[in-house]
Design an enzyme around this catalytic site. Structure first.
Site, PDB file in Angstrom:
ATOM      1  CG  PHE A 194      -2.201  -0.569   1.193  1.00 33.18           C
ATOM      2  CD1 PHE A 194      -2.838  -0.776  -0.011  1.00 33.18           C
ATOM      3  CD2 PHE A 194      -2.872  -0.924   2.354  1.00 33.18           C
ATOM      4  CE1 PHE A 194      -4.106  -1.330  -0.065  1.00 33.18           C
ATOM      5  CE2 PHE A 194      -4.140  -1.480   2.316  1.00 33.18           C
ATOM      6  CZ  PHE A 194      -4.748  -1.686   1.103  1.00 33.18           C
ATOM      7  CD  GLU A 195      -1.659   4.844   1.151  1.00 36.51           C
ATOM      8  OE1 GLU A 195      -1.448   5.542   0.162  1.00 36.51           O
ATOM      9  OE2 GLU A 195      -2.765   4.798   1.707  1.00 36.51           O
ATOM     10  N   GLY A 196       2.615   3.011  -1.979  1.00 38.33           N
ATOM     11  CA  GLY A 196       3.995   2.927  -2.459  1.00 38.33           C
ATOM     12  C   GLY A 196       4.697   1.785  -1.742  1.00 38.33           C
TER      13      GLY A 196
END
Length: 592
Positions: A402-404
């Site tokens: 997630f989120e990079g």
């Protein structure tokens, strides 16, 4: 105009901070704790009682519960009061994210809605867009989704292929393309979608459900977070009004990346909540489960696991709240009513992009460790779905993606630091050069009579180690350093441990000043253990980094300097972990 107090981003590697410069959980007000109690009561009374239904992906139930959460104010914490929200600070919303974490997949649905789904409009929307969408989003009568990832562009967000072209009459943009792995996709009403205008200018759009040419694909079958909706999206000449451009055409990257920064540290907050739950479940099981005629909690190796889990949660909690406090400080300088309010907010958030990445990497990996040890403590039962630790183990795995991904975030950490140094925001290179002469001088050990004086010394030596290795890498590799990913990741891991050590150390010093050494005893023990083990990691990382940029006699000189930097009395971590474990077992939960 930014003040000196909000220019702290990245400075932890070159400067020292006083305990009163950071926010800690011990600073929470009674009002903030009451808000958390309301969220906890909602999770216990409304969500956990219907947990099995939610895990079967009951869209209707998820929406119903999100409406109830909205009625309680749990969805409007980040939304300004002028638009129907509570307008709370980031420390308060961090506490809410932590508290909601025990709601498992439902917490993810809420987190995607209130965070990356709603915040783009909060920070970058026009007054008209805010008035139109934020009241409903705060109330939960409309649900948001964030749409960045594509089949061909995950970590490379700017490689997106979804396009937008202006209609002949200039009233709409026509979107074409697809998005992948979109949380809340099946039941969202508002979608923040990124597309390239004329195939070139990366731009954010607010797209409403029901837009012609916009369809939602089937649910993905996932390893974990099974109660959350994850679907692809498709756009075929989908008309989006010009008024629904979010921010400026061609400036979508400012929104995408800064919202991801907020998402990263909020993900860390969720990891704190789940880590505490995993510890509670594990110590409860260990106290009840008997083997060889006694509870397994009484065995030293189980105690050591509980101690390590508690230490990891303490350090991650310290990092999360420190970062939240700094972001609050930065955003407090931005004027939400100014014409350039979005740019001001972006600048304030970007100041701590590096710290957000650090929190994301540390917290997600610490939670994976805690969840894994939780399963191990449960033994065979931990592998069974009737025990929640099994779900925590599966659900936690997505956080490192997630989120990079954590790999991308590790690359961002030293890269962002170097950019700040080259812009003159940090005296990094100057301090690295000045250190070279200092390192060749004798380094007699000081006396370590005061509590945590050894840990403070070791933190300072860790910073010198980073400057020494990083400075040498820049000197030897120059512009090639950007391509040497293994060296960059080595530097990132040293920085992560420095930020973690300092966050824990500042927190416990603040705690001592407030309550005295006796009451801070467990926090002192946890900090001592963490610093000892972090320095052992840093020594190995530094050796690896030095060997990558030096060789022969020069390498031996650098290794001898490193040996001086690492010289310090050895702590008995076994004895301290036994004391920590005793506190955890006595409390039956995570304990500071």
């Amino acid at each position: 105009m930014a003040t000196e107090s909000v220019r702290n981003g990245g400075r932890f590697v070159v400067d020292d901070f006083a305990p009163d410069t950071i926010a800690t959980p011990e600073d929470l007000t009674e009002e903030q704790r009451m808000m958390a109690d309301a969220a906890r009561a909602f999770v216990e009374g409304e969500v956990k009682t219907r947990d099995e239904e939610l895990e079967k992906l009951n869209y209707g139930l998820t929406v119903e519960l999100m409406r109830k959460a909205g009625e309680l104010g749990l969805l409007g914490a980040d939304v300004p009061e002028a638009y129907g929200g509570l307008g709370l600070d980031k420390v308060s919303t961090t506490l809410l994210s932590e508290t909601m974490a025990e709601a498992s997949s439902f917490a993810l649905s809420v987190g995607a809605h209130v965070g990356i789904g709603t915040l783009p409009i909060v920070f970058f929307g026009t007054p008209e867009q805010k008035a139109r969408y934020l009241p409903d989003l705060a109330a939960g009568t409309r649900i948001a989704a964030y749409c960045l990832t594509e089949p061909g562009s995950g970590s490379d967000a700017l490689g997106a292929r979804t396009t937008a072209r202006l209609s002949p009459d200039g009233s709409h943009y026509l979107l074409n393309g697809s998005k992948l792995y979109i949380t809340n996709a099946a039941f969202a009403d508002i979608y923040i979608v990124y597309a390239k205008v004329d195939g070139d200018h990366f731009t954010a759009f607010i797209v409403e459900r029901g837009t012609p040419g916009f369809t939602v694909g089937p649910e993905e079958k996932k390893m974990g977070i099974k109660g959350s909706s994850t679907c692809p999206l498709f756009f075929e000449d989908a008309p989006v009004p010009v008024a629904n451009v979010l921010g400026e055409v061609g400036k979508g990257h400012q929104i995408a990346f800064n919202i991801l920064n907020i998402g990263r540290f909020k993900l860390g907050a969720g990891c704190v909540g789940t880590a505490k739950e995993a510890i509670r479940l594990s110590v409860g099981y260990a106290a009840a489960r008997k083997q060889f005629g006694r509870p397994i909690a009484s065995f030293p190796l189980i105690g050591a696991k509980l101690a390590d889990m508690n230490i990891a949660a303490f350090v991650m909690e310290s990092m999360v709240y420190r970062t939240a406090g700094w972001i609050d400080e930065g955003l407090s300088q931005a004027d939400p009513n100014a014409p350039d309010s979005g740019a001001q907010a972006a600048k304030a958030i970007a100041e701590y992009a590096l710290e957000c990445s650090i929190v994301k990497v540390f917290a997600t990996e610490a939670l994976d460790y805690i969840a894994d040890e939780g399963v191990q403590i449960h033994g065979g039962y931990g592998y069974m779905q009737e025990y929640k630790i099994e779900r925590i183990y599966r659900d936690s795995r997505i956080n490192r993606i997630f989120e990079g991904t954590n790999e991308i975030n590790r690359m961002l950490i030293p890269g962002t630091l170097m950019k700040k140094a080259l812009k003159g925001d940090l005296p990094l290179l100057r301090k690295a050069r000045a250190l070279q002469a200092e390192l060749l001088q004798p380094m007699p050990l000081p006396s370590f009579e005061d509590v945590l004086s050894l840990e403070s010394y070791r933190l300072a030596q860790a910073k010198r180690t980073f400057l020494a290795v990083g400075g040498l890498a820049v000197q030897q590799l120059g512009l090639r350093l950007e391509q040497e990913q293994e060296v960059l990741v080595t530097l990132a891991d040293i920085m992560i441990d420095i930020y973690a050590m300092e966050s824990a150390l500042l927190r416990v010093k603040k705690l001592i000043a407030r309550e005295g050494e006796a009451k801070a005893g467990n926090a002192i023990d946890m900090t001592v253990v963490f610093v000892q083990e972090a320095m052992e990691r840093i020594e190995q990382l530094a050796k690896k980094g030095l060997a990558a940029v030096e060789q022969g006699d020069s390498l031996q000189v650098q290794l001898s300097v490193l040996k001086k930097l690492m010289r310090a009395p050895q702590e008995d971590t076994i004895a301290r972990k036994r004391m920590i474990a005793a506190k955890v077992k006595e409390a039956g939960r995570y304990v500071v």
